[in-house]
Design a protein around this motif. Structure first.
Motif, PDB file in Angstrom:
ATOM      1  N   GLN A 100       0.813  -1.211   0.000  1.00  0.00           N
ATOM      2  CA  GLN A 100       0.000   0.000   0.000  1.00  0.00           C
ATOM      3  C   GLN A 100       0.848   1.263   0.000  1.00  0.00           C
ATOM      4  N   TYR A 101       0.299   2.281  -0.632  1.00  0.00           N
ATOM      5  CA  TYR A 101       0.925   3.598  -0.669  1.00  0.00           C
ATOM      6  C   TYR A 101      -0.183   4.642  -0.717  1.00  0.00           C
ATOM      7  N   ARG A 102       0.072   5.789  -0.094  1.00  0.00           N
ATOM      8  CA  ARG A 102      -0.888   6.880  -0.077  1.00  0.00           C
ATOM      9  C   ARG A 102      -0.485   7.915  -1.120  1.00  0.00           C
ATOM     10  N   SER A 104      -1.161  11.769  -2.749  1.00  0.00           N
ATOM     11  CA  SER A 104      -1.710  13.113  -2.579  1.00  0.00           C
ATOM     12  C   SER A 104      -1.238  13.980  -3.733  1.00  0.00           C
ATOM     13  N   GLU A 116      -5.200  14.546  -0.222  1.00  0.00           N
ATOM     14  CA  GLU A 116      -5.109  13.102  -0.426  1.00  0.00           C
ATOM     15  C   GLU A 116      -6.100  12.633  -1.484  1.00  0.00           C
ATOM     16  N   ILE A 119      -5.583   5.588  -1.295  1.00  0.00           N
ATOM     17  CA  ILE A 119      -4.557   4.580  -1.027  1.00  0.00           C
ATOM     18  C   ILE A 119      -4.615   3.535  -2.135  1.00  0.00           C
ATOM     19  N   LEU A 144       3.346   2.993   2.701  1.00  0.00           N
ATOM     20  CA  LEU A 144       2.636   2.503   3.877  1.00  0.00           C
ATOM     21  C   LEU A 144       2.955   1.046   4.191  1.00  0.00           C
TER      22      LEU A 144
END
Length: 398
Positions: A100-102, A104, A116, A119, A144
């Motif tokens: 996972q990565y967020r 924005s 944002e 995810i 993440l």
């Protein structure tokens, strides 16, 4: 992320501009970064691998705390119809882990205020409409993942960032004219052939949400083909399914072009608002909040319906709700043939589905009958099973 400073004048440009063609819809420059080693050795720490077109080269970010800030140059992320942003992360389908990565974004006018988007995992398509940003210059990716901290490629493995609605030239041509049709044995995808001499074939991926697609394609076809038949019809019978088709080239892969195939629309035979009591006895306890169903309507419920076409696929799902079915020999009969027996249930509503061969149905007029029977499956007087039924519908499996 408020207050995060973006290097002015692209001072952190890292000499990247020459590596990505000016009109290509990919990240052009790395402005800031924090790449970690994880708990071991990170062998893929070159942030420049995120830039340019997808090429199977990736940056392993290193886990929580790692981030990278990208400038999209003259091909910003534009809010258009459907997904606006594609991020490719090498996950389980390439032998690793979906991580996972967020994500924005920020505008060129306000580069310190990031909003944002969402995810992602693996290949993710994102829509920026809900952010209120119509055109984003900068993309901030925050790792993440904790799943691969001790490996030699820790954290999310980012290959590329693509602006899907950017006005571009010189980029790898994407698939156009993507459409689908239902056939008797599956879903057929078709697209307009790409005439470019550099195309080597097409990749096809399938998704249950239209946002996350596996790194490796589920199928690949040659450049001579412009259609594909998915024989796994169960995917489109119970839920929506999405397909992504991309063109492959000697130098990389085009952006994904996505099309959604909706779940089959049920054909309602008896709505949930209409409850029928089958049997031959008055049941004093049956007082429903929406009506009094103590008095039976008789031993049989008959529903007539018309089908404009023959059912697609090998089976049909019959969905229904039943209440207080005591015997195992209350039958459903379709066009004169016994198809299934109702499941037994106590004094509570049960939502259930029965799978029936499509050959029981036909184009034109059809009849579905529900019988209340005695314990032996017959119709002995004053001994029929009393039960309630509602919400009968058919779902056609394409």
């Amino acid at each position: 992320m408020k207050g995060m400073k973006v290097a002015t004048g692209l001072a952190f440009f890292l000499g990247v501009a020459a590596q990505a063609q000016a009109a290509e819809p990919y990240a052009k420059a790395v402005l800031q970064k924090n790449v970690l080693t994880g708990s071991g050795t990170n062998v893929s720490m070159n942030e420049l691998k995120v830039l340019g077109a997808p090429d199977n080269q990736y940056l392993s970010m290193g886990g929580p705390g790692a981030y990278i800030l990208l400038d999209m140059g003259n091909t910003p992320i534009v809010d258009g119809i459907g997904p606006d942003l594609e991020i490719r992360e090498y996950g389980a389908e390439s032998g690793g882990v979906d991580e996972q990565y967020r994500v924005s974004i920020a505008t060129a006018d306000d580069p310190t205020r990031f909003v944002e988007v969402g995810i992602g995992t693996a290949y993710s398509l994102m829509d920026i409409a809900a952010t209120g940003v119509h055109e984003a210059q900068y993309v901030y990716i925050e790792d993440l993942s904790t799943a691969t901290n001790s490996s030699n490629t820790p954290g999310s493995d980012i290959d590329s960032v693509t602006s899907l609605h950017a006005s571009t030239s010189g980029t790898l041509p994407s698939v156009t004219g993507l459409s689908y049709t239902h056939t008797n044995n599956g879903v057929r995808l078709s697209w307009t052939p790409i005439t470019s001499s550099g195309v080597t074939g097409y990749n096809i991926r399938r998704s249950s949400d239209g946002k996350r697609f596996d790194t490796n394609p589920k199928w690949s076809v040659t450049k001579l083909e412009n259609a594909f038949l998915d024989l796994d019809t169960s995917k489109t019978s119970v839920a929506n399914v999405w397909y992504a088709v991309s063109a492959t080239y000697a130098g990389g892969e085009s952006a994904l072009q996505v099309i959604g195939v909706p779940a089959s629309t049920p054909l309602v035979l008896l709505p949930e608002t209409q409850t029928v009591h089958l049997g031959d006895s008055i049941v004093a306890a049956w007082i429903d909040t929406s009506g009094d169903y103590r008095n039976p309507s008789g031993p049989k419920l008959t529903l007539n319906f018309t089908l404009p076409d023959e059912p697609r696929g090998p089976t049909v799902k019959l969905n229904l709700q039943v209440f207080d079915v005591d015997y195992s020999r209350n039958y459903i009969v379709i066009n004169g043939h016994i198809a299934r027996s109702l499941p037994q249930v106590d004094n509570a509503w049960l939502n259930t589905s029965l799978i029936i061969e499509s050959g029981e149905f036909r184009q034109g007029a059809n009849t579905l009958e529900v019988y209340a029977r005695d314990s032996g499956g017959g119709e002995a007087s004053n001994s029929l099973d009393d039960f309630m039924i509602k919400g009968i519908n058919l779902t056609w499996m394409p």
